[in-house]
Write a protein that holds these residues in place. Structure first.
Motif: not given
Lengths: 257, 177
Positions: A146-149, A160-162, A169-173, A250-257
């Motif tokens: 919510h800061t990056v987007k 972009p979808t953030v 196991g893939f933290p956003l930096v 990232i491509g999983k339905p439901g993860t994209a807004p």
């Protein structure tokens, strides 16, 4: 650049402490000057010898015992050796070293006129490499989506979808603006252990047209996904299996807004 | 997801800030002091100081923070106990470095004992920069923070340290080809 300048810079170059432009200067000089190239060779063999020889001293158990007592905690169990920080900087250094070589190759190859797909892949690798070398991995550093987007608002003509995938196991930096294919794109930065993953995102005018692509280019793995109206390109030195896990998230339905 | 509150409050930071870097702390102390016994004393005192002044740790790289304390402890100790080896660096820097016929020996066959002896021969500040860079993998910025010198000085100390190692090995190669 003359030899005297170079002899000092050679060390910073070898340590991965030069920016891309100066690294390229050094490499250019090394290609034309045999004496400096011999110095570089000697330096590399010295550093590799220092690294492979068991020169570091480990703390004796008696010291560990005494230091633990400082804590006034019962010394119930000695800390595992694995607590010691992994020597990540080495990794970075060699990554940067290889990356410079890759960047030089890219520059060298460009005038030949590679196919558009190759050009894009080169640009992606180059963008990834640049982000690692210039100490400019992120413009906005946050693990909070919510800061990056919102940071991208007004900087790009798309949103972009953030999403943070720390739980997987893939933290956003963080995120950063980059420039690819003649347009501003967003670059999201994730980490997997010590590996940096750049995810470049830009809109596509032909949704669904792009087939998912996975390839290896100069040691970096690239994976593409089209989600909704956006192209996603993942670039990293991470192995393809784990990289595709992130692509799938990232491509999983439901993860994209 | 808040932190678990059932266990008693762990001592703040010690497990994270000091203990994980004990090997690094001892390694630096050992290379600066030159023997096991003094190194252990220095590392122990540095850890005690780190623990005492843990409020001064402002986050960031706890290893570099601890190493800076080890370094200061070691220098204080060396000044008190071995003032004769604290030769001002400027005197040494000039002599060692610029020989025009730059030797470029190959280190592939250098064994550990030879390397160790050669690194021990280096002036203190060069040795320190080299150990922090090559054995601990610190960045120039981190070394600059630990040694309290500008970045440019880090670069030149590393360059001179490595240059001296090249010269030492070149000489050895001439004696023992």
């Amino acid at each position: 650049m003359n030899c005297a300048d170079l002899r000092l810079l050679l060390h910073a170059y070898s340590d991965g402490e030069l920016d891309l432009v100066r690294s390229l200067d050094v490499e250019q000089h090394l290609q034309t000057c045999a004496a400096c190239a011999a110095q570089n060779q000697s330096l590399r063999s010295l550093r590799s010898a220092l690294r492979s020889a068991p020169l570091a001293y480990a703390a004796p158990p008696s010291l560990r015992q005494k230091v633990r007592q400082l804590n006034r905690e019962p010394a119930d169990s000695p800390p595992p050796e694995s607590l010691r920080q992994p020597r990540a900087p080495w990794l970075w250094q060699w990554l940067a070293f290889g990356a410079t070589a890759a960047a030089v190759l890219i520059l060298a190859l460009r005038p030949v006129g590679p196919a558009p797909g190759d050009l894009l892949a080169d640009e992606l690798v180059s963008g990834h490499v640049r982000s690692l070398m210039a100490g400019h991995l992120t413009d906005v550093q946050s693990s909070d989506q919510h800061t990056v987007k919102p940071w991208f608002n007004g900087k790009l003509d798309f949103a972009p979808t953030v999403k943070d995938f720390a739980a997987q196991g893939f933290p956003l930096v963080g995120g950063r603006l980059d420039y690819l294919q003649g347009r501003a794109v967003s670059a999201l930065v994730y980490r997997r252990n010590q590996h940096v993953i750049n995810v470049f995102v830009w809109p596509t005018d032909r949704p669904g047209a792009g087939q998912p692509v996975a390839e290896n280019r100069r040691g970096f793995n690239l994976i593409s996904r089209d989600v909704d109206h956006l192209h996603y390109w993942l670039v990293s030195d991470l192995n393809p299996t784990e990289l595709s896990q992130l692509a799938d998230l990232i491509g999983k339905p439901g993860t994209a807004p | 997801m808040g932190p678990s509150v059932s266990a008693p409050e762990p001592p703040a930071g010690f497990e994270q800030v000091v203990l994980p870097h004990l090997d690094a702390a001892y390694n630096l102390a050992r290379w600066l002091a030159g023997n096991d016994h003094d190194a252990e004393d220095i590392a122990q005192e540095a850890c005690a100081r780190a623990w005492q002044f843990r409020g001064g740790y402002r986050g960031g790289d706890s290893r570099a923070w601890l190493l800076a304390i080890v370094r200061n402890t070691a220098y204080t100790w060396l000044k008190k106990n071995r003032s004769r080896i604290m030769v001002p660096l400027e005197d040494q820097e000039v002599a060692a470095v610029e020989d025009a016929t730059a030797s470029a020996p190959d280190f592939h066959n250098a064994d550990a004992a030879m390397l160790r002896a050669a690194v021990e021969e280096l002036p203190l500040e060069f040795r320190e920069a080299l150990v922090l860079r090559e054995l601990e993998g610190l960045s120039y910025k981190e070394i600059a923070d630990v040694a309290e010198v500008p970045l440019g000085t880090v670069m030149s100390r590393l360059a001179r340290a490595r240059r001296q190692l090249q010269i030492i090995f070149q000489r050895k190669g001439e004696v023992n080809p």
